[in-house]
Design an enzyme around this catalytic site. Structure first.
Site, PDB file in Angstrom:
ATOM      1  N   ASP A  67      39.121  18.552   8.553  1.00 21.04           N
ATOM      2  CA  ASP A  67      39.774  19.744   8.645  1.00 21.04           C
ATOM      3  C   ASP A  67      41.378  19.686   8.076  1.00 21.04           C
ATOM      4  O   ASP A  67      42.048  20.760   8.117  1.00 21.04           O
ATOM      5  CB  ASP A  67      39.917  20.572  10.133  1.00 21.04           C
ATOM      6  CG  ASP A  67      40.118  21.887  10.192  1.00 21.04           C
ATOM      7  OD1 ASP A  67      39.878  22.598   9.165  1.00 21.04           O
ATOM      8  OD2 ASP A  67      40.748  22.279  11.248  1.00 21.04           O
TER       9      ASP A  67
ATOM     10  N   SER B 148      41.567  28.729   9.840  1.00 19.44           N
ATOM     11  CA  SER B 148      40.008  28.523   9.569  1.00 19.44           C
ATOM     12  C   SER B 148      39.184  29.347  10.053  1.00 19.44           C
ATOM     13  O   SER B 148      39.059  29.692  11.343  1.00 19.44           O
ATOM     14  CB  SER B 148      39.791  27.220   9.789  1.00 19.44           C
ATOM     15  OG  SER B 148      40.567  26.210   9.300  1.00 19.44           O
TER      16      SER B 148
ATOM     17  N   GLN C 233      34.785  25.170   3.449  1.00 21.70           N
ATOM     18  CA  GLN C 233      35.258  26.086   4.531  1.00 21.70           C
ATOM     19  C   GLN C 233      36.024  27.136   3.980  1.00 21.70           C
ATOM     20  O   GLN C 233      36.538  27.364   2.740  1.00 21.70           O
ATOM     21  CB  GLN C 233      36.651  25.160   5.012  1.00 21.70           C
ATOM     22  CG  GLN C 233      37.071  25.953   6.166  1.00 21.70           C
ATOM     23  CD  GLN C 233      38.455  25.133   6.917  1.00 21.70           C
ATOM     24  OE1 GLN C 233      39.497  25.230   6.139  1.00 21.70           O
ATOM     25  NE2 GLN C 233      38.107  24.196   7.751  1.00 21.70           N
TER      26      GLN C 233
END
Length: 289
Positions: free
Chosen positions: A204, A228, A278
């Protein structure tokens, strides 16, 4: 082992409350104001792994629902969705203040054989050619409030070297491709499960920033509200995160207040060990005052 590395490893060691119920610490990750998304993903994967035997995670798909509060612990509830002949499926819900902050599905697979191919590692200079993240951030100390300086320079568990650094306050419009080298020395001798958890945590990092690059934006320009929304990770090969890995990212699309980002994680020998996708919020920030 550094103190930051020790703290991260402790974050991934969840307390079992019941057979399929676990508790994790909220504080101590990459960000102080809310729980770092990679931390919640790694802890959720840790909870799932505690209910699986003799199989490795090959994919996970997670949705971030609410920001995590670093002051409070996180409860992880595991649903044993399926135990099949070759695949095992788990669903994990992360809960704070009685509400979901993340839900995730993870699939585990036996060791299997098949045909093999992969895209080659991008042709970039090795990690030694790029400065450490802390070295780059020192140049910004005079441009941030004193209360932020210590956070900016705080020791992190994962060593990061940016391939194409952008000025945090005056970023130029540039290509969406974005690469970093990263590793964690304390991963040496770690079990395969821990290697997966560390890579899940690190996956991430920097990914959402890929969508900002073509627009000359950063977290410090004050123009964008970003977070996110979801995260998907596929493991392809064994991970040895004490060694350098190249995280090659891009953002093929932004629009409608969202940004889509992809990443490929390579061991330094060129082996593709994981892939990431993502989508993130990328909304214009409201004017202050």
């Amino acid at each position: 082992m550094t103190e930051a590395e020790r703290i991260l490893l402790e974050l991934l060691n969840l307390e079992r409350l019941e057979v399929d119920l676990f508790r994790g610490v909220g504080s101590g990750g990459e960000t102080p104001t809310r729980i770092f998304g990679g931390q919640v993903i790694a802890q959720a994967l840790s909870a799932a792994y505690r209910t699986v035997e003799s199989r490795s995670c090959h994919s996970l798909h997670a949705y971030f629902i609410r920001p995590g509060d670093p002051v409070k612990p996180v409860i992880y509830q595991v649903d044993r969705a399926r135990d099949g002949g070759s695949f095992t499926t788990r669903r994990v819900v992360a809960i704070q203040h009685g509400k979901q902050i993340l839900n995730m599905s993870a699939s585990f697979h036996i060791q299997d054989d098949g045909w093999e191919h992969q895209h080659p590692i991008p042709d970039v200079k090795g990690p030694e050619a790029h400065p450490l993240r802390n070295t780059l951030q020192q140049q910004y100390l005079s441009r941030v409030p004193e209360k932020i300086q210590s956070e900016l320079m705080r020791e992190r568990p994962i060593e990061v070297r940016e391939v194409d650094h952008q000025d945090l306050f005056h970023p130029a419009k540039t290509d969406d491709r974005n690469s970093i080298w990263f590793r964690m020395n304390a991963a040496d001798q770690a079990e395969p499960v821990t290697q997966h958890l560390l890579l899940a945590y690190a996956s991430d990092m920097s990914l959402l920033g890929s969508g900002l690059r073509p627009h000359g934006l950063s977290w410090f320009t004050g123009e964008v509200n970003a977070a996110s929304l979801d995260h998907a990770l596929w493991f392809h090969a064994p991970v040895q995160f004490q060694n350098w890995h190249l995280y090659a990212m891009d953002s093929p699309w932004t629009g409608q207040g969202r940004s889509f980002n992809r990443g490929s994680i390579y061991a330094q020998d060129g082996t593709l060990v994981a892939s990431v996708a993502q989508e993130g919020l990328m909304r214009r920030a409201k004017p202050k005052g």
